[in-house]
Write a protein that holds these residues in place. Structure first.
Motif, mmCIF file in Angstrom:
data_model
loop_
_atom_site.group_PDB
_atom_site.id
_atom_site.type_symbol
_atom_site.label_atom_id
_atom_site.label_comp_id
_atom_site.label_asym_id
_atom_site.label_seq_id
_atom_site.Cartn_x
_atom_site.Cartn_y
_atom_site.Cartn_z
ATOM 1 N N PRO A 271 0.804 -1.232 0.000
ATOM 2 C CA PRO A 271 0.000 0.000 0.000
ATOM 3 C C PRO A 271 0.831 1.272 0.000
ATOM 4 N N GLU A 272 1.949 1.275 0.721
ATOM 5 C CA GLU A 272 2.771 2.487 0.774
ATOM 6 C C GLU A 272 3.521 2.745 -0.529
ATOM 7 N N GLU A 273 3.458 1.804 -1.472
ATOM 8 C CA GLU A 273 4.139 1.969 -2.757
ATOM 9 C C GLU A 273 3.185 2.334 -3.895
ATOM 10 N N HIS A 274 1.905 2.499 -3.591
ATOM 11 C CA HIS A 274 0.917 2.707 -4.646
ATOM 12 C C HIS A 274 1.154 3.980 -5.450
ATOM 13 N N SER A 275 1.831 4.948 -4.877
ATOM 14 C CA SER A 275 2.098 6.177 -5.625
ATOM 15 C C SER A 275 3.170 5.978 -6.696
ATOM 16 N N ARG A 276 3.777 4.795 -6.736
ATOM 17 C CA ARG A 276 4.833 4.530 -7.718
ATOM 18 C C ARG A 276 4.287 4.094 -9.077
ATOM 19 N N LEU A 277 2.999 3.797 -9.153
ATOM 20 C CA LEU A 277 2.385 3.386 -10.419
ATOM 21 C C LEU A 277 1.185 4.277 -10.697
ATOM 22 N N CYS A 278 1.092 4.782 -11.914
ATOM 23 C CA CYS A 278 0.013 5.701 -12.262
ATOM 24 C C CYS A 278 -0.599 5.303 -13.600
ATOM 25 N N PHE A 279 -1.925 5.250 -13.646
ATOM 26 C CA PHE A 279 -2.657 5.010 -14.893
ATOM 27 C C PHE A 279 -3.223 6.342 -15.375
ATOM 28 N N ASP A 280 -3.218 6.533 -16.695
ATOM 29 C CA ASP A 280 -3.711 7.800 -17.237
ATOM 30 C C ASP A 280 -4.337 7.571 -18.606
ATOM 31 N N ALA A 281 -5.200 8.508 -18.985
ATOM 32 C CA ALA A 281 -5.822 8.506 -20.316
ATOM 33 C C ALA A 281 -6.295 9.921 -20.599
ATOM 34 N N ASN A 282 -5.997 10.404 -21.779
ATOM 35 C CA ASN A 282 -6.406 11.762 -22.181
ATOM 36 C C ASN A 282 -5.969 12.824 -21.170
ATOM 37 N N ASP A 283 -4.789 12.630 -20.570
ATOM 38 C CA ASP A 283 -4.234 13.588 -19.598
ATOM 39 C C ASP A 283 -5.149 13.800 -18.394
ATOM 40 N N HIS A 284 -5.893 12.768 -18.037
ATOM 41 C CA HIS A 284 -6.792 12.880 -16.885
ATOM 42 C C HIS A 284 -6.037 13.232 -15.612
ATOM 43 N N ARG A 285 -4.856 12.626 -15.393
ATOM 44 C CA ARG A 285 -4.140 12.842 -14.140
ATOM 45 C C ARG A 285 -3.718 14.301 -13.980
ATOM 46 N N VAL A 286 -3.226 14.909 -15.051
ATOM 47 C CA VAL A 286 -2.801 16.310 -14.972
ATOM 48 C C VAL A 286 -3.982 17.200 -14.591
ATOM 49 N N LEU A 287 -5.111 16.970 -15.240
ATOM 50 C CA LEU A 287 -6.298 17.771 -14.958
ATOM 51 C C LEU A 287 -6.807 17.519 -13.536
ATOM 52 N N ARG A 288 -6.742 16.266 -13.098
ATOM 53 C CA ARG A 288 -7.226 15.932 -11.761
ATOM 54 C C ARG A 288 -6.346 16.550 -10.681
ATOM 55 N N ILE A 289 -5.037 16.532 -10.878
ATOM 56 C CA ILE A 289 -4.136 17.146 -9.897
ATOM 57 C C ILE A 289 -4.434 18.629 -9.761
ATOM 58 N N GLU A 290 -4.628 19.300 -10.880
ATOM 59 C CA GLU A 290 -4.922 20.730 -10.832
ATOM 60 C C GLU A 290 -6.273 20.981 -10.163
ATOM 61 N N GLU A 291 -7.249 20.118 -10.448
ATOM 62 C CA GLU A 291 -8.563 20.252 -9.819
ATOM 63 C C GLU A 291 -8.463 20.099 -8.302
#
Length: 217
Positions: free
Chosen positions: A84-104
């Motif tokens: 669980p403490e390593e979950h930030s090491r893997l990221c799934f994305d599509a259509n730049d969703h992660r960038v938009l979500r971080i800013e949101e």
């Protein structure tokens, strides 16, 4: 997060094996690529690996606030044995969703901070996963008049923004339980919902006036 622990050469084949099976069994029309992690917001998110999806069914992944994308990400982490403490090491994305979500999330955190400064009333965010809670905490780390804390356990764990001098944290807000539904199209007593109680010309329940007339005759 320091040194990279997961690499494309090491974890990539295991991720691909799991995703290929899921995509085939679910019948999704999706393509993906596993690459070394990169992000325009390294202060908030700096994964070892990034999996980008494309294809006709990408919108399915992003529906309902990317619910399916996040679920697939979580299942993949468990499938390859990430702690669980390593979950930030893997990221799934599509259509730049992660960038938009971080800013949101960043903007929402700052807006919540301003609200708490003015009202001195704690502000609860909806329950979210550990990665998104971390983004909220990081967005508010330099605030002096307010602070953020995580409250609740399991699926209701959520971030609350409180005045810096508040000693006792508020209880987490629990989502309302769904109301049980009866048979479709029927209300209490077997009538349809909102159906009026019919009366005959004499003002009583249907049929009573006619019964009295029969007895008199």
């Amino acid at each position: 997060m320091g040194e990279k622990k997961y690499t494309v050469q090491d974890a990539g084949p295991r991720i691909e094996q799991f995703l290929n099976t899921v995509i085939r069994l679910a019948g999704f029309k999706l393509n993906y690529a596993v690459a070394a992690g990169e992000t325009p917001h390294p202060d908030f998110e700096n994964p070892d690996l990034l999996v980008r999806f494309s294809g006709p069914d990408v919108e399915l992944l992003l529906a309902n606030k990317a619910e399916l994308l996040l679920a697939l990400e979580q299942l993949t982490m468990e499938a390859i044995g990430m702690a669980p403490e390593e979950h930030s090491r893997l990221c799934f994305d599509a259509n730049d969703h992660r960038v938009l979500r971080i800013e949101e999330l960043r903007m929402s955190a700052l807006a919540a901070a301003e609200r708490v400064k003015k009202t001195h009333v704690p502000f609860h965010f909806s329950p979210m996963n550990s990665r998104e809670r971390r983004i909220l905490h990081l967005a508010l780390r330099d605030q002096t008049e307010v602070r953020s804390e995580s409250v609740g356990e399991g699926p209701i764990r959520q971030v609350v923004v409180v005045p810096s001098d508040m000693q006792t944290l508020p209880e987490p807000i629990r989502p309302p339980r769904p109301r049980p539904e009866g048979p479709p199209g029927r209300g209490p007593g077997g009538r349809g919902p909102g159906a009026p109680f019919r009366r005959d010309r004499r003002g009583g329940p249907p049929g009573r006036g006619r019964d009295r007339d029969r007895r008199r005759g």
